[in-house]
Design a protein around this motif. Structure first.
Motif, PDB file in Angstrom:
ATOM      1  N   CYS A 115     -78.936 -60.298  55.509  1.00 18.22           N
ATOM      2  CA  CYS A 115     -77.877 -60.962  56.051  1.00 18.22           C
ATOM      3  C   CYS A 115     -76.950 -61.232  55.103  1.00 18.22           C
ATOM      4  O   CYS A 115     -77.180 -61.335  53.963  1.00 18.22           O
ATOM      5  CB  CYS A 115     -78.695 -62.155  56.838  1.00 18.22           C
ATOM      6  SG  CYS A 115     -79.192 -63.427  55.789  1.00 18.22           S
ATOM      7  N   THR A 116     -75.922 -62.196  55.659  1.00 16.89           N
ATOM      8  CA  THR A 116     -74.759 -62.543  54.848  1.00 16.89           C
ATOM      9  C   THR A 116     -74.636 -63.895  55.052  1.00 16.89           C
ATOM     10  O   THR A 116     -74.970 -64.536  56.217  1.00 16.89           O
ATOM     11  CB  THR A 116     -73.594 -62.048  54.711  1.00 16.89           C
ATOM     12  OG1 THR A 116     -72.915 -61.871  56.176  1.00 16.89           O
ATOM     13  CG2 THR A 116     -73.423 -60.565  54.286  1.00 16.89           C
ATOM     14  N   VAL A 117     -74.199 -64.898  54.210  1.00 17.12           N
ATOM     15  CA  VAL A 117     -74.074 -66.365  54.352  1.00 17.12           C
ATOM     16  C   VAL A 117     -72.464 -66.453  53.729  1.00 17.12           C
ATOM     17  O   VAL A 117     -72.303 -66.388  52.730  1.00 17.12           O
ATOM     18  CB  VAL A 117     -74.855 -67.206  53.436  1.00 17.12           C
ATOM     19  CG1 VAL A 117     -74.876 -68.756  53.865  1.00 17.12           C
ATOM     20  CG2 VAL A 117     -76.488 -66.798  53.563  1.00 17.12           C
ATOM     21  N   SER A 120     -83.386 -60.370  51.864  1.00 19.11           N
ATOM     22  CA  SER A 120     -82.207 -59.895  50.946  1.00 19.11           C
ATOM     23  C   SER A 120     -81.024 -60.135  51.611  1.00 19.11           C
ATOM     24  O   SER A 120     -80.966 -60.155  52.861  1.00 19.11           O
ATOM     25  CB  SER A 120     -82.280 -58.219  50.795  1.00 19.11           C
ATOM     26  OG  SER A 120     -82.078 -57.777  52.035  1.00 19.11           O
ATOM     27  N   HIS A 121     -80.083 -60.922  50.869  1.00 24.01           N
ATOM     28  CA  HIS A 121     -78.907 -61.308  51.391  1.00 24.01           C
ATOM     29  C   HIS A 121     -77.646 -61.642  50.356  1.00 24.01           C
ATOM     30  O   HIS A 121     -78.070 -61.436  49.005  1.00 24.01           O
ATOM     31  CB  HIS A 121     -79.125 -62.720  52.062  1.00 24.01           C
ATOM     32  CG  HIS A 121     -79.654 -63.876  51.084  1.00 24.01           C
ATOM     33  ND1 HIS A 121     -80.774 -64.034  50.524  1.00 24.01           N
ATOM     34  CD2 HIS A 121     -78.637 -64.835  50.452  1.00 24.01           C
ATOM     35  CE1 HIS A 121     -80.941 -65.036  49.704  1.00 24.01           C
ATOM     36  NE2 HIS A 121     -79.681 -65.632  49.604  1.00 24.01           N
ATOM     37  N   ILE A 122     -76.809 -61.564  50.627  1.00 23.49           N
ATOM     38  CA  ILE A 122     -75.519 -62.065  49.927  1.00 23.49           C
ATOM     39  C   ILE A 122     -74.960 -63.358  50.322  1.00 23.49           C
ATOM     40  O   ILE A 122     -74.775 -63.448  51.476  1.00 23.49           O
ATOM     41  CB  ILE A 122     -74.359 -61.015  49.804  1.00 23.49           C
ATOM     42  CG1 ILE A 122     -73.991 -60.683  51.038  1.00 23.49           C
ATOM     43  CG2 ILE A 122     -74.991 -59.865  48.981  1.00 23.49           C
ATOM     44  CD1 ILE A 122     -72.960 -59.319  50.944  1.00 23.49           C
ATOM     45  N   ILE A 123     -74.206 -64.162  49.554  1.00 24.87           N
ATOM     46  CA  ILE A 123     -73.672 -65.517  49.827  1.00 24.87           C
ATOM     47  C   ILE A 123     -72.190 -65.029  49.310  1.00 24.87           C
ATOM     48  O   ILE A 123     -71.895 -64.803  48.164  1.00 24.87           O
ATOM     49  CB  ILE A 123     -74.325 -66.616  49.189  1.00 24.87           C
ATOM     50  CG1 ILE A 123     -73.512 -67.916  49.392  1.00 24.87           C
ATOM     51  CG2 ILE A 123     -74.347 -66.364  47.660  1.00 24.87           C
ATOM     52  CD1 ILE A 123     -74.394 -69.159  49.296  1.00 24.87           C
ATOM     53  N   ASP A 124     -71.173 -65.214  50.193  1.00 22.00           N
ATOM     54  CA  ASP A 124     -69.765 -65.035  49.915  1.00 22.00           C
ATOM     55  C   ASP A 124     -69.044 -66.437  50.182  1.00 22.00           C
ATOM     56  O   ASP A 124     -68.794 -66.665  51.230  1.00 22.00           O
ATOM     57  CB  ASP A 124     -69.292 -63.929  50.980  1.00 22.00           C
ATOM     58  CG  ASP A 124     -68.081 -63.575  50.546  1.00 22.00           C
ATOM     59  OD1 ASP A 124     -67.233 -64.213  49.803  1.00 22.00           O
ATOM     60  OD2 ASP A 124     -67.413 -62.436  51.293  1.00 22.00           O
ATOM     61  N   MET A 125     -68.515 -66.760  49.076  1.00 28.66           N
ATOM     62  CA  MET A 125     -67.906 -68.270  48.946  1.00 28.66           C
ATOM     63  C   MET A 125     -66.190 -67.770  48.656  1.00 28.66           C
ATOM     64  O   MET A 125     -65.496 -68.787  48.356  1.00 28.66           O
ATOM     65  CB  MET A 125     -68.564 -69.131  47.859  1.00 28.66           C
ATOM     66  CG  MET A 125     -69.638 -69.319  48.451  1.00 28.66           C
ATOM     67  SD  MET A 125     -70.259 -70.808  47.471  1.00 28.66           S
ATOM     68  CE  MET A 125     -71.916 -70.978  47.950  1.00 28.66           C
TER      69      MET A 125
END
Length: 679
Positions: free
Chosen positions: A563-565, A591-596
Motif C-alpha cells: 500500500c501507499t500513504v 510493505s508500503h511507501i509514504i509519498d509527501m
C-alpha cells in the motif's frame, strides 16, 4: 465500464531446461484460444486495445510491458553502462520484491505444506558429479557459426524460425511446402547434427544479422566450466540445475527423515547455462533462479494420501495422444486423468494439481495455463511420465514448470559412480522367502581375458536386468559363449560360461532394499515471474482521450508494495497522521511507501498503479482516511486507528476488497482526483 487489455498469442517456444529432453513444437493450443492453425496466424497478428478501439500488435504489447518494467526498475540489463551482456539481467527494487514474494509463497505452498526438507547446496559442482548425472557428456545444443564474423547461433532455432516465418508470412506457399515445413517442425528435436545441417543448406538459411553463410552444426556444452582450487587440477562447473545437490545428499536426508519414505527435499538457488544465443528477455538467460523438489517414493507404491485434495480440480491438459492426433488441449478433471491412466500415478498427479494451484494463486490466468505431456521422442529412456506447465504469453507457450517421474535413474547413477549405496529399505513384520537373481562374475577369468578392462566388464555384468541375465544364462548353457555389449567400452565382448555364474536362489529376507523413484517438480522462477508480469499488465484511459495509463494488477500476495500513504495536501497535520499510519503499517509487517510530494493525488495514484500497489491510503482528515482499491478505483472511509488492520486483512488474503466494502462507508472521489488535477 472498465475494459482490460488482454493478450492471447499462439506461438510455440523453446524449453527453459532440459532435465529429460526438449519439448516438441505445438501447433494447436486449446480450442478456446485457437481452434485452427489458420486462426492461429490471424489472431497472433493483433490483440484488442483498451476500450475496445483499435488493436495492439504482440510486439507493441511486449514493448509496452518491457518499457514499463525497465523504466520502473523491475529489471534492467546487467552491466548496462558497459553495453550489457546478453542473457544477464538485474532485478531492481520492485522486481526483487516480486521475486521474494513469489519464493516466499513457494516455500509456504510446497515446503511447509508438505513438510519438505530444504537444503542449500553450492553453485560450483565437481566434474565427477555432473559426469555421473550425464551433464558433461549430454548437456549440449547444436550450434552453427557465421563463417565470416564467428557469431554463434542455435541451429534448431534458426531452422524453426525459418519454417515458422514461411508458414505465417508466405502467402504464396504451396500446400506441399506447408506440409513439409510442418513436418520439419514436428521432428525438429529428433534431427541429428547432419540432418539439421542438410536442412539449413537445403533452405539456404543464412546468419540473420549479416546474411553470411553458416558452418555445419556441432555440439556445444551449455555448462560454464571452472576449476576448484589454485592448481586448476580439480575441474568443476557452475551447476546447470539444483537437483544434483539433493541427490548426492539422499543418504543423509533419508537418515534425517527417520529412514522413512516417502519424503521430499527442496532447494531454491541459482543455476547457470551458457546459452548460445539468449533471447526473449527473462525467458532465456544465462543465470537464473530454480526452485526444485525431489520427492522420493517407493517405486511399488506411488499413491499419495492427499491426492483427494486435488482430484476434483479441472484445467487445460494436453495428453500426448491428443497432440499426436492433431487435437487441441481440453479441460480434464485431474482425478479422471489418473483413473484413466493419462497421468502415470497419484503422486505425479498430486504435484500437477499443486502446481496448478500455486500458479493460479500467484495471478497466472487459468485459461492461459495448460499441462502438456511429453511426447515419446521427448521422453528420456528412464522417465515414467513427464508433464510441463506451460503459460501463454506474447512469446507463445512457455514451459515454466516441469513435473517428471524420473524413476530411479538419478540415485542409481550416483550410486554407481560414487560406490555409495543410495537405497531405502522396508522392514518385514515376518521373514519372507524370496527368489533372488545372483550374478557372480569370475574376476580371475575376466581379468585373464580382458586385463585392464576387467572392472568395466564386471560392472556391466552386475548391472544387468533380470531379463538380460536370464537370456545370457540360457545362451551360455546352450552355446557356451555369448556376445555382450559393454556400454562403458562402447563395444561388444565375448563372455564364456566360465566367466560368470547366474543363478536364481531362494533366500529368507527380513527387509527389502530398493532404490527410490523420484517425482521432480522443477520451477523456472524467472519465467514464471515474466509471464506473471504480462498476465497482470493492462492499460486504462487517462486524463486525455489518447492517454493510456499502465497498470500491473498484481494480487496482494505478490505485489512489490502492499500500500501507499498520501497526505492529500502538504499540511503538517496531514503529514503527522501519515507518519502515524506508516508506523502502524511497519509494526504490522506491511510493505508500503509514504509519498509527501506536492504532486496531484491523481498522479500519485497513477505512479503507484504502474508498479502494481493494490491499496492507497489518502490522508484528508485527522481522524479518518480513505482507502482506494487499485483496479476498481473504489474508495472507503476508515478510522485512522483501524486502517493498518484493514490493509493487513486484505493483503494477507483474510478478506477480499468486496468483503471490506460491505463494512465501511464508500467515499466518492471526484473525476479530477483520479485524472490528476489538484484537489
Amino acid at each position: 465500464m472498465l475494459v482490460l487489455r488482454r493478450v492471447s498469442f499462439l506461438l510455440s517456444s523453446p524449453s527453459p531446461r532440459a532435465p529429460l529432453a526438449k519439448p516438441l513444437l505445438l501447433l494447436r493450443p486449446p480450442q478456446t484460444l485457437a481452434p485452427t492453425a489458420r486462426q492461429l496466424v490471424a489472431m497472433a497478428a493483433s490483440v484488442p486495445s483498451a476500450g475496445g478501439a483499435g488493436t495492439m500488435s504482440r510486439d507493441a504489447f511486449r514493448a509496452a510491458v518491457t518499457n514499463t518494467l525497465e523504466r520502473r526498475l523491475f529489471f534492467v540489463p546487467s552491466f548496462k553502462i558497459y553495453g550489457g551482456v546478453a542473457g544477464l539481467y538485474d532485478y531492481g527494487p520492485p522486481g526483487c520484491a516480486v521475486k521474494a514474494n513469489v519464493l516466499a509463497f513457494w516455500r509456504q505452498h510446497f515446503v511447509l505444506e508438505e513438510g519438505m526438507l530444504e537444503v542449500d547446496c553450492p553453485c560450483v559442482t565437481p566434474e565427477v558429479v555432473l559426469k555421473a548425472s550425464g551433464h558433461v557428456d549430454k548437456f549440449t545444443d547444436l550450434m552453427v557459426k557465421d563463417e565470416k564474423t564467428g557469431n554463434c547461433y542455435r541451429a534448431d532455432h534458426l531452422l524453426k524460425d525459418f519454417c515458422k516465418d514461411k508458414l505465417e508470412k508466405d502467402h504464396t506457399l504451396s500446400p506441399e511446402m506447408a506440409e513439409e515445413y510442418n513436418r520439419v517442425l514436428a521432428i525438429l528435436d529428433d534431427l541429428t547434427a547432419e540432418q539439421l545441417g542438410a536442412k539449413i543448406r537445403e533452405y539456404k538459411i543464412v546468419a540473420p544479422d549479416t546474411k553470411n553463410s553458416l558452418s555445419d552444426p556441432y555440439p556445444f556444452n551449455l555448462m560454464f566450466q571452472t576449476s576448484i582450487g589454485p592448481s586448476g587440477l580439480s575441474p568443476g562447473y557452475m551447476r546447470p540445475e539444483t537437483a544434483q545437490g539433493i541427490f548426492v545428499n539422499f543418504k543423509d536426508l533419508y537418515y534425517y527423515n527417520g529412514n522413512k519414505l516417502p519424503f521430499a527435499a527442496a532447494q531454491i538457488g541459482q543455476a547457470f547455462r551458457n546459452e548460445i544465443s539468449p533471447r526473449q528477455g527473462l525467458l532465456r538467460v544465462r543465470e537464473f533462479t530454480l526452485a526444485e523438489i525431489e520427492h522420493f517414493v517407493d517405486p511399488e507404491d506411488k499413491s499419495h494420501p492427499k491426492f483427494g485434495d486435488v482430484s476434483d480440480l479441472e484445467f487445460w491438459m494436453f495428453p500426448r495422444e491428443d497432440q499426436m492426433a492433431g487435437r487441441s488441449a481440453t479441460r480434464l478433471k485431474l482425478g479422471n486423468s489418473i483413473s484413466e491412466g493419462t497421468v502415470n500415478n497419484e503422486t505425479l498427479g498430486y504435484f500437477i494439481g499443486r502446481v496448478y494451484l500455486f500458479l493460479t494463486q500467484l495471478g497466472i490466468d487459468k485459461d492461459r495455463l495448460r499441462f502438456r505431456q511429453h511426447l515419446p521422442n521427448e521422453m528420456a529412456h528412464y522417465a515414467a511420465d513427464c508433464w510441463d506447465a506451460e503459460i501463454e504469453c506474447s512469446y507463445g507457450w512457455i514451459e515454466c514448470v516441469g513435473i517428471a517421474d524420473r524413476s530411479a535413474y538419478d540415485l542409481r547413477a550416483h550410486s554407481d559412480k560414487s560406490g555409495e549405496k543410495l537405497e531405502a529399505h522396508e522392514k518385514f513384520a515376518e521373514p519372507r522367502e524370496v527368489e533372488k537373481l545372483v550374478i557372480t562374475p569370475s574376476k580371475k577369468e575376466l581379468g585373464l581375458a580382458f586385463k585392464g578392462n576387467q572392472k568395466l566388464v564386471v560392472e556391466s555384468l552386475e548391472a544387468m536386468t533380470e531379463t538380460e541375465a536370464l537370456d545370457m544364462k540360457a545362451a551360455l548353457e546352450s552355446r557356451g559363449e555369448v556376445e555382450f555389449k559393454v556400454c562403458t567400452l562402447g563395444k561388444n565382448v565375448t563372455i564364456k560360461k566360465n566367466m560368470v555364474s547366474i543363478n536364481i536362489e531362494k533366500k529368507k529376507e527380513h527387509q527389502r532394499k530398493f532404490t527410490p523413484s523420484v517425482i521432480e517438480p522443477s520451477f523456472g522462477i524467472g519465467r514464471i515471474i515474466y509471464c506473471l508480469f504480462e498476465h497482470c499488465f493492462y492499460q486504462r484511459p487517462g486524463k486525455t482521450e489518447d492517454e493510456q495509463l499502465n497498470v500491473f494488477r498484481f494480487p496482494p500476495l505478490v505485489a512489490p508494495i502492499k500500500c501507499t500513504v498520501f497526505p492529500l495536501v502538504k499540511l503538517e497535520k496531514f503529514e503527522a497522521v501519515a507518519k502515524k499510519i506508516s508506523k502502524a503499517l511497519t509494526a504490522a509487517g506491511i510493505s508500503h511507501i509514504i509519498d509527501m510530494t506536492g504532486n496531484t493525488i491523481g498522479k500519485r495514484y497513477a505512479r503507484t498503479d504502474e508498479i502494481g500497489v493494490p491499496l492507497a491510503i489518502t490522508v484528508d482528515h485527522t481522524t479518518s482516511v480513505t482507502v482506494r482499491d487499485r483496479d476498481s478505483k473504489d474508495q472507503i472511509r476508515v478510522d485512522v486507528d483501524e486502517v493498518a488492520s484493514v490493509v493487513k486483512e486484505v493483503t494477507d488474503g483474510q478478506s477480499t476488497w468486496a468483503d471490506i466494502m460491505w463494512r465501511y462507508p464508500a467515499h466518492t472521489a471526484s473525476a479530477a482526483d483520479e485524472d490528476g488535477a489538484q484537489p
